[in-house]
Design a protein around this motif. Sequence first.
Motif, PDB file in Angstrom:
ATOM      1  N   ALA A   1       0.835  -1.206   0.000  1.00  0.00           N
ATOM      2  CA  ALA A   1       0.000   0.000   0.000  1.00  0.00           C
ATOM      3  C   ALA A   1       0.867   1.252   0.000  1.00  0.00           C
ATOM      4  O   ALA A   1       0.564   2.243  -0.673  1.00  0.00           O
ATOM      5  CB  ALA A   1      -0.922  -0.016   1.216  1.00  0.00           C
ATOM      6  N   CYS A   2       1.951   1.201   0.764  1.00  0.00           N
ATOM      7  CA  CYS A   2       2.883   2.351   0.791  1.00  0.00           C
ATOM      8  C   CYS A   2       3.527   2.549  -0.575  1.00  0.00           C
ATOM      9  O   CYS A   2       3.612   3.666  -1.097  1.00  0.00           O
ATOM     10  CB  CYS A   2       3.968   2.127   1.842  1.00  0.00           C
ATOM     11  N   LYS A   3       3.993   1.440  -1.170  1.00  0.00           N
ATOM     12  CA  LYS A   3       4.720   1.550  -2.445  1.00  0.00           C
ATOM     13  C   LYS A   3       3.826   2.047  -3.569  1.00  0.00           C
ATOM     14  O   LYS A   3       4.307   2.667  -4.520  1.00  0.00           O
ATOM     15  CB  LYS A   3       5.315   0.188  -2.817  1.00  0.00           C
ATOM     16  N   ARG A   4       2.511   1.754  -3.454  1.00  0.00           N
ATOM     17  CA  ARG A   4       1.609   2.205  -4.522  1.00  0.00           C
ATOM     18  C   ARG A   4       1.487   3.726  -4.551  1.00  0.00           C
ATOM     19  O   ARG A   4       1.108   4.297  -5.562  1.00  0.00           O
ATOM     20  CB  ARG A   4       0.228   1.575  -4.335  1.00  0.00           C
ATOM     21  N   GLN A   5       1.825   4.341  -3.422  1.00  0.00           N
ATOM     22  CA  GLN A   5       1.657   5.803  -3.355  1.00  0.00           C
ATOM     23  C   GLN A   5       2.951   6.546  -3.644  1.00  0.00           C
ATOM     24  O   GLN A   5       2.957   7.769  -3.704  1.00  0.00           O
ATOM     25  CB  GLN A   5       1.195   6.185  -1.955  1.00  0.00           C
ATOM     26  N   MET A   6       4.049   5.805  -3.729  1.00  0.00           N
ATOM     27  CA  MET A   6       5.312   6.516  -3.866  1.00  0.00           C
ATOM     28  C   MET A   6       6.081   6.048  -5.095  1.00  0.00           C
ATOM     29  O   MET A   6       5.717   5.065  -5.748  1.00  0.00           O
ATOM     30  CB  MET A   6       6.152   6.314  -2.601  1.00  0.00           C
ATOM     31  N   ALA A   7       7.133   6.791  -5.378  1.00  0.00           N
ATOM     32  CA  ALA A   7       8.064   6.385  -6.431  1.00  0.00           C
ATOM     33  C   ALA A   7       9.459   6.719  -5.953  1.00  0.00           C
ATOM     34  O   ALA A   7       9.662   7.700  -5.231  1.00  0.00           O
ATOM     35  CB  ALA A   7       7.768   7.113  -7.728  1.00  0.00           C
ATOM     36  N   TYR A   8      10.401   5.878  -6.351  1.00  0.00           N
ATOM     37  CA  TYR A   8      11.781   6.061  -5.914  1.00  0.00           C
ATOM     38  C   TYR A   8      12.684   6.190  -7.128  1.00  0.00           C
ATOM     39  O   TYR A   8      12.582   5.404  -8.074  1.00  0.00           O
ATOM     40  CB  TYR A   8      12.204   4.862  -5.051  1.00  0.00           C
TER      41      TYR A   8
END
Lengths: 532, 240
Positions: free
Chosen positions: B71-78
């Motif tokens: 869920a966290c990764k779906r909201q971010m980009a690295y």
Amino acid sequence: MSVLLRAMLKKQLLEMTAFLRRNAATGRSRTGWRVIGFGALMVLVLLTVAGSVGLLAWLVCVPLTQAGLDWLYFVLLLVPAWLVGVMGGAFAAYGELYRPRDNELLLSLPIPPGMILAVRMGCVWLTGTGYLAVILVPAYGVYLLFGAHPWSAALALVPVTVFLGCLVLAAACLAGWAAALLGERITRFKPLFSLLYAVLVLGFAFGAHFGIQQGMIWLMTHLDSFAGGLRADAWVLYLLGQAAVGDLPALAVLGAVSLAVLGAVGLVLRRSYLRLMTTHRGARRSASRVGAIRAHSLRRALLEREFRRLGSCTSYLVNGMLASLFLPAMGAAALWKAGQLSAMLAMLPAGYGPALGCAGVCAAASMNLLTPPSVSLEGKTLWLLQSLPVTPWQALRAKLDLHLACTLPPAVFAMLCLLWVTGGSFWEGVLVLLGAGLYVLFSGAMGLVFGLRLPNLHWTNETAAVKGGAAPVLTLFAGWGVLMVLCLIWWGMQSVLGAAGALAVCCGLLGAGCAALLAWLRRGGCTLFAQM
Amino acid sequence: MLRIQHLTKTYGDKKAVDDLSLHICPGEIYGFIGHNGAGKTTTLKSCCGILQFEGGDILVDGISIRTDPLACKRQMAYIPDNPDLYEYMTGIQYLNFIGDVFGVPGPLRAERIEEYGALFELAGDLTQPVSAYSHGMKQKLAILSALLHDPKLLLMDEPFVGLDPKAAHQLKQLMHRLCDRGGAIFFSTHVLEVAEKLCDKVAIIRGGRLVRAGSMEEVRGDDSLEEVFLELVEEKEGQG
């Protein structure tokens, strides 16, 4: 100039022998017992090959020297030696002459390009001659013991090696050049061509292995006519053979021809080498436009990613797809030789046919080593999967999907062909198909387990990731081990439960094994993958 | 948007990050500054779920990365400092892969690829294999892929390295645009002048520990960021 030459030679020799001192998988130096162990392994491999050549040479030497055809003995061994030298030398020429990584560094230093070429060619000569010597030395060794002219042959050993080495070098330089030019034009399809080349070489090796015995029988029964024909139609080979025995005029001609050929190749290369060093055509720029963009599911996207990686890496393709090529050939061969196979199987008790066929298909399928190196191949790009909303299980499942997609269809095809030949009851047919399918899943899952347990993420080239480490070898041998155990269980059970009943037991055991491996992958495997 | 609470990460005996706490609010561009080996990359990688950490927690929009990383990764980009991308893919294949992972619909994906591709002047190279890209082109492709799913949080590790001036300018504008829409950016940089002009807040880390954090005015005062940074570094060296 001599100081420069010495420096260049030292650098080149360090480069050539780097594989002895440095682990290709990690890029780090080998230390302590690993150096000794690796060196001992190399020596063992060399001795094994030389021993095999020596045995073959002995089989041929005695009858030929008794017939006064010493020259033919050397022709039969020197020609394959030259071919092996060219094959090995071509790879060295490709890497050291046409694709070295230090061109810009060397050209920025006060070193004449001609010297760079000469030193590199010298090392290619050394490599090619090394390959040559693996056959030449045992051939001469046997001749010195059993030949008619041991002393003259002994004196000819060094000059023949040197002159033949020059011919190897000339051919290797040309072959390497052709490979470099071709490589630039077919960059997109290079892995596929390499796979086809590997299959051709394997096919040639198999054919040679099975053909040698028949060839030798034919030769011994047609010795005089063959020797006479060769002497008349291929006097170059007769000259080569005479030179190897120690005939001075023949040796002089061989020397002159080899040096002239080498000189010509050297001259041509020298004129164009600076341009070769500084221009790299590179792959032709794709003129295609971005087509329609379609969304796919995550599972398909991950599987496509695995397929693209497979298609881009030559060693992965060669190591991972041999069974995919071999199994259909096996099925087709079974249909072609159906009559002979049926006759052989008729000698066995009922029920053995389908089971043997299944064992053969499983043994062949275990040669597809796609999953063991798949984790290591993530390498420096592992961060991508770890930073994306992809669970470890989704990533691992894609690797298993690749293995199943590449191995299951050819295994099923081969099994169906063999069933056509062996016959059997309906349930035997269903069970052997199920068994083959479960074994394919089992071997893929096992490979993934080993790949997770023994990863190598710090490789310096993809070949090291594919071939290095213990995971691929362990997977192959463990797979065969499991297969042998299952065969023993079937053999023990079939007298009690019947062929189909024993097959059902084996399928049950395989199914349980698959379930256990998949359960571990979903828990322990995912944890390991996430922590990498 | 991003709350780092008492983050601790160790490599063997060495504490790479020691009890770090930061809060990046929506609409903020938060700079992260430190010397080589200070723990910046470790912090960023822990935030995006690449590294597992021993102590503390990281919350993205209130969701713990420990309990629900997807869920966290779906909201971010690295975007890493050295983008090791899939060399065996073409640019467009790579973007499609990222788009599939985030479930970006086809038409929207095409629209964004066209927009950002034109912005970064990468459109003409998308059919080439990534292996043929220069470092700067790979960096641009990494940025493009990060923006494809319109993330709320952008984590970047020295994003301006390798970018030409025009691309760097475009990236800064995009960063402002993302924050104006309620997103947040947390990025590390060695170029203190860029941090001074761009960042709303900044944190300075040394030896894995936070030495100063706050708005640019609070941290910098009347001095330049460089002077403050060097003073803090010397102060710590004196104490060490």
